[in-house]
Design a protein around this motif. Structure first.
Motif, PDB file in Angstrom:
ATOM      1  N   ASP A 158       0.817  -1.224   0.000  1.00 33.40           N
ATOM      2  CA  ASP A 158       0.000   0.000   0.000  1.00 33.40           C
ATOM      3  C   ASP A 158       0.855   1.281   0.000  1.00 33.40           C
ATOM      4  O   ASP A 158       0.354   2.367   0.243  1.00 33.40           O
ATOM      5  CB  ASP A 158      -0.960   0.007   1.196  1.00 33.40           C
ATOM      6  CG  ASP A 158      -0.237   0.068   2.534  1.00 33.40           C
ATOM      7  OD1 ASP A 158       1.014   0.076   2.556  1.00 33.40           O
ATOM      8  OD2 ASP A 158      -0.928   0.107   3.567  1.00 33.40           O
ATOM      9  N   ASN A 159       2.152   1.145  -0.273  1.00 36.57           N
ATOM     10  CA  ASN A 159       3.119   2.246  -0.352  1.00 36.57           C
ATOM     11  C   ASN A 159       3.459   2.894   0.987  1.00 36.57           C
ATOM     12  O   ASN A 159       4.054   3.966   1.016  1.00 36.57           O
ATOM     13  CB  ASN A 159       2.689   3.315  -1.360  1.00 36.57           C
ATOM     14  CG  ASN A 159       2.685   2.790  -2.771  1.00 36.57           C
ATOM     15  OD1 ASN A 159       3.488   1.925  -3.121  1.00 36.57           O
ATOM     16  ND2 ASN A 159       1.784   3.284  -3.588  1.00 36.57           N
ATOM     17  N   THR A 160       3.096   2.266   2.098  1.00 41.23           N
ATOM     18  CA  THR A 160       3.526   2.782   3.393  1.00 41.23           C
ATOM     19  C   THR A 160       4.912   2.202   3.693  1.00 41.23           C
ATOM     20  O   THR A 160       5.276   1.133   3.194  1.00 41.23           O
ATOM     21  CB  THR A 160       2.550   2.409   4.530  1.00 41.23           C
ATOM     22  OG1 THR A 160       2.452   0.978   4.596  1.00 41.23           O
ATOM     23  CG2 THR A 160       1.187   3.039   4.305  1.00 41.23           C
ATOM     24  N   VAL A 161       5.670   2.916   4.495  1.00 38.75           N
ATOM     25  CA  VAL A 161       7.034   2.487   4.806  1.00 38.75           C
ATOM     26  C   VAL A 161       7.025   1.397   5.874  1.00 38.75           C
ATOM     27  O   VAL A 161       6.489   1.598   6.961  1.00 38.75           O
ATOM     28  CB  VAL A 161       7.890   3.690   5.270  1.00 38.75           C
ATOM     29  CG1 VAL A 161       9.263   3.239   5.722  1.00 38.75           C
ATOM     30  CG2 VAL A 161       8.008   4.716   4.155  1.00 38.75           C
ATOM     31  N   ALA A 162       7.613   0.259   5.529  1.00 40.27           N
ATOM     32  CA  ALA A 162       7.774  -0.825   6.503  1.00 40.27           C
ATOM     33  C   ALA A 162       9.000  -0.561   7.363  1.00 40.27           C
ATOM     34  O   ALA A 162       9.025  -0.918   8.537  1.00 40.27           O
ATOM     35  CB  ALA A 162       7.904  -2.165   5.789  1.00 40.27           C
ATOM     36  N   GLY A 163      10.013   0.083   6.786  1.00 45.10           N
ATOM     37  CA  GLY A 163      11.215   0.405   7.543  1.00 45.10           C
ATOM     38  C   GLY A 163      12.259   1.100   6.695  1.00 45.10           C
ATOM     39  O   GLY A 163      12.390   0.818   5.509  1.00 45.10           O
ATOM     40  N   THR A 164      12.993   2.019   7.301  1.00 51.90           N
ATOM     41  CA  THR A 164      14.104   2.690   6.636  1.00 51.90           C
ATOM     42  C   THR A 164      15.369   1.897   6.936  1.00 51.90           C
ATOM     43  O   THR A 164      15.682   1.640   8.096  1.00 51.90           O
ATOM     44  CB  THR A 164      14.247   4.144   7.141  1.00 51.90           C
ATOM     45  OG1 THR A 164      13.060   4.873   6.778  1.00 51.90           O
ATOM     46  CG2 THR A 164      15.458   4.821   6.527  1.00 51.90           C
ATOM     47  N   LEU A 165      16.088   1.513   5.886  1.00 48.71           N
ATOM     48  CA  LEU A 165      17.290   0.705   6.040  1.00 48.71           C
ATOM     49  C   LEU A 165      18.561   1.546   6.145  1.00 48.71           C
ATOM     50  O   LEU A 165      19.470   1.212   6.891  1.00 48.71           O
ATOM     51  CB  LEU A 165      17.424  -0.271   4.872  1.00 48.71           C
ATOM     52  CG  LEU A 165      16.280  -1.264   4.685  1.00 48.71           C
ATOM     53  CD1 LEU A 165      16.507  -2.100   3.436  1.00 48.71           C
ATOM     54  CD2 LEU A 165      16.137  -2.149   5.913  1.00 48.71           C
ATOM     55  N   ALA A 166      18.633   2.620   5.357  1.00 52.77           N
ATOM     56  CA  ALA A 166      19.844   3.455   5.360  1.00 52.77           C
ATOM     57  C   ALA A 166      19.516   4.849   4.846  1.00 52.77           C
ATOM     58  O   ALA A 166      18.670   5.007   3.965  1.00 52.77           O
ATOM     59  CB  ALA A 166      20.929   2.827   4.488  1.00 52.77           C
ATOM     60  N   VAL A 167      20.193   5.835   5.421  1.00 47.52           N
ATOM     61  CA  VAL A 167      20.104   7.218   4.949  1.00 47.52           C
ATOM     62  C   VAL A 167      21.522   7.778   4.987  1.00 47.52           C
ATOM     63  O   VAL A 167      22.140   7.836   6.046  1.00 47.52           O
ATOM     64  CB  VAL A 167      19.175   8.088   5.833  1.00 47.52           C
ATOM     65  CG1 VAL A 167      19.141   9.525   5.320  1.00 47.52           C
ATOM     66  CG2 VAL A 167      17.774   7.507   5.885  1.00 47.52           C
ATOM     67  N   TRP A 168      22.021   8.153   3.811  1.00 50.14           N
ATOM     68  CA  TRP A 168      23.371   8.712   3.705  1.00 50.14           C
ATOM     69  C   TRP A 168      23.241  10.199   3.409  1.00 50.14           C
ATOM     70  O   TRP A 168      22.626  10.590   2.413  1.00 50.14           O
ATOM     71  CB  TRP A 168      24.148   8.028   2.600  1.00 50.14           C
ATOM     72  CG  TRP A 168      24.319   6.544   2.789  1.00 50.14           C
ATOM     73  CD1 TRP A 168      24.283   5.858   3.966  1.00 50.14           C
ATOM     74  CD2 TRP A 168      24.539   5.571   1.774  1.00 50.14           C
ATOM     75  NE1 TRP A 168      24.480   4.524   3.742  1.00 50.14           N
ATOM     76  CE2 TRP A 168      24.641   4.308   2.405  1.00 50.14           C
ATOM     77  CE3 TRP A 168      24.672   5.634   0.396  1.00 50.14           C
ATOM     78  CZ2 TRP A 168      24.870   3.133   1.704  1.00 50.14           C
ATOM     79  CZ3 TRP A 168      24.896   4.465  -0.311  1.00 50.14           C
ATOM     80  CH2 TRP A 168      25.006   3.228   0.340  1.00 50.14           C
ATOM     81  N   TYR A 169      23.833  11.018   4.269  1.00 45.48           N
ATOM     82  CA  TYR A 169      23.749  12.464   4.115  1.00 45.48           C
ATOM     83  C   TYR A 169      24.988  13.121   4.708  1.00 45.48           C
ATOM     84  O   TYR A 169      25.861  12.443   5.240  1.00 45.48           O
ATOM     85  CB  TYR A 169      22.463  13.010   4.756  1.00 45.48           C
ATOM     86  CG  TYR A 169      22.432  12.914   6.259  1.00 45.48           C
ATOM     87  CD1 TYR A 169      22.657  14.036   7.060  1.00 45.48           C
ATOM     88  CD2 TYR A 169      22.163  11.711   6.911  1.00 45.48           C
ATOM     89  CE1 TYR A 169      22.626  13.951   8.447  1.00 45.48           C
ATOM     90  CE2 TYR A 169      22.130  11.620   8.284  1.00 45.48           C
ATOM     91  CZ  TYR A 169      22.368  12.739   9.045  1.00 45.48           C
ATOM     92  OH  TYR A 169      22.342  12.658  10.418  1.00 45.48           O
ATOM     93  N   ASP A 170      25.071  14.437   4.634  1.00 46.29           N
ATOM     94  CA  ASP A 170      26.199  15.178   5.196  1.00 46.29           C
ATOM     95  C   ASP A 170      26.021  15.189   6.707  1.00 46.29           C
ATOM     96  O   ASP A 170      25.190  15.918   7.234  1.00 46.29           O
ATOM     97  CB  ASP A 170      26.214  16.599   4.629  1.00 46.29           C
ATOM     98  CG  ASP A 170      27.426  17.392   5.068  1.00 46.29           C
ATOM     99  OD1 ASP A 170      28.192  16.926   5.924  1.00 46.29           O
ATOM    100  OD2 ASP A 170      27.600  18.502   4.545  1.00 46.29           O
ATOM    101  N   VAL A 171      26.815  14.358   7.391  1.00 41.20           N
ATOM    102  CA  VAL A 171      26.633  14.174   8.831  1.00 41.20           C
ATOM    103  C   VAL A 171      27.501  15.101   9.680  1.00 41.20           C
ATOM    104  O   VAL A 171      27.600  14.909  10.883  1.00 41.20           O
ATOM    105  CB  VAL A 171      26.900  12.708   9.252  1.00 41.20           C
ATOM    106  CG1 VAL A 171      25.871  11.786   8.643  1.00 41.20           C
ATOM    107  CG2 VAL A 171      28.305  12.283   8.893  1.00 41.20           C
ATOM    108  N   ARG A 172      28.103  16.088   9.053  1.00 41.15           N
ATOM    109  CA  ARG A 172      28.935  17.005   9.842  1.00 41.15           C
ATOM    110  C   ARG A 172      28.129  17.596  10.989  1.00 41.15           C
ATOM    111  O   ARG A 172      26.968  17.953  10.842  1.00 41.15           O
ATOM    112  CB  ARG A 172      29.479  18.122   8.958  1.00 41.15           C
ATOM    113  CG  ARG A 172      30.503  17.611   7.956  1.00 41.15           C
ATOM    114  CD  ARG A 172      31.004  18.721   7.111  1.00 41.15           C
ATOM    115  NE  ARG A 172      29.944  19.105   6.182  1.00 41.15           N
ATOM    116  CZ  ARG A 172      30.051  20.081   5.305  1.00 41.15           C
ATOM    117  NH1 ARG A 172      31.148  20.798   5.235  1.00 41.15           N
ATOM    118  NH2 ARG A 172      29.071  20.359   4.490  1.00 41.15           N
ATOM    119  N   THR A 173      28.767  17.706  12.125  1.00 40.43           N
ATOM    120  CA  THR A 173      28.090  18.235  13.302  1.00 40.43           C
ATOM    121  C   THR A 173      28.155  19.751  13.324  1.00 40.43           C
ATOM    122  O   THR A 173      28.886  20.369  12.570  1.00 40.43           O
ATOM    123  CB  THR A 173      28.750  17.702  14.588  1.00 40.43           C
ATOM    124  OG1 THR A 173      30.100  18.162  14.621  1.00 40.43           O
ATOM    125  CG2 THR A 173      28.717  16.188  14.635  1.00 40.43           C
TER     126      THR A 173
END
Length: 166
Positions: free
Chosen positions: A41-56
């Motif tokens: 039904d296009n709902t998210v079952a789970g997020t596996l990975a998110v890659w982004y600029d992780v600078r603090t």
């Protein structure tokens, strides 16, 4: 006297190979990439990975890393905006051009415990001064046999391979 032994329980596994293509552009920025599993039904079952600029904030006073997560529009609208990043085992730094592998076992974080049924692996990429692209691969869970369905992006993503093992 006989002993009863329970057979070991083996969980199905899912591997994801994501190719970040090398682009010949004057101003190259590594793409932000989100990888998740969607139900029928296009709902998210789970997020596996998110890659982004992780600078603090100490080395990036404006804290822009998370500011651009919303550019991965499909992931953001389907559940990304409800997450509080960083998430241990899910979020990480952007990746250079090349092939990157992720491996998950059913029910082990961040892989959700999936009920039997139809799902889609979805990979979305967004790049500053670049484009945005979404690639999805439908699959059945749990897998009845080992398989490696693939799909390819046109610009921001290369080959995406899903490795299913019963």
């Amino acid at each position: 006297m006989s002993a009863l032994f329970a057979a070991p329980a083996f969980s199905a596994s899912l591997g994801v190979n994501i190719e970040v293509p090398r682009l010949n552009v004057s101003e190259y920025h590594r793409p932000y990439i989100a990888t998740w599993i969607e139900r029928a039904d296009n709902t998210v079952a789970g997020t596996l990975a998110v890659w982004y600029d992780v600078r603090t904030k100490t080395n990036n006073p404006e804290g822009e890393g998370t500011k651009w997560l919303k550019d991965m529009r499909q992931w953001w609208r389907r559940g990304g905006r409800d997450l509080s990043v960083p998430i241990d085992g899910v979020t990480g730094a952007t990746k250079p051009a090349g092939k990157h592998q992720l491996n998950f076992t059913d029910g082990s974080a961040p892989m959700p415990q999936l009920a039997p049924g139809s799902y889609k692996l979805v990979v979305e990429a967004a790049r500053e001064v670049g484009g945005r692209e979404v690639v999805s691969i439908p699959f059945q869970w749990p897998p009845a046999s080992a398989s490696q369905p693939t799909a390819s992006g046109k610009e921001e993503l290369g080959e995406i391979k899903l490795e299913l093992k019963p």
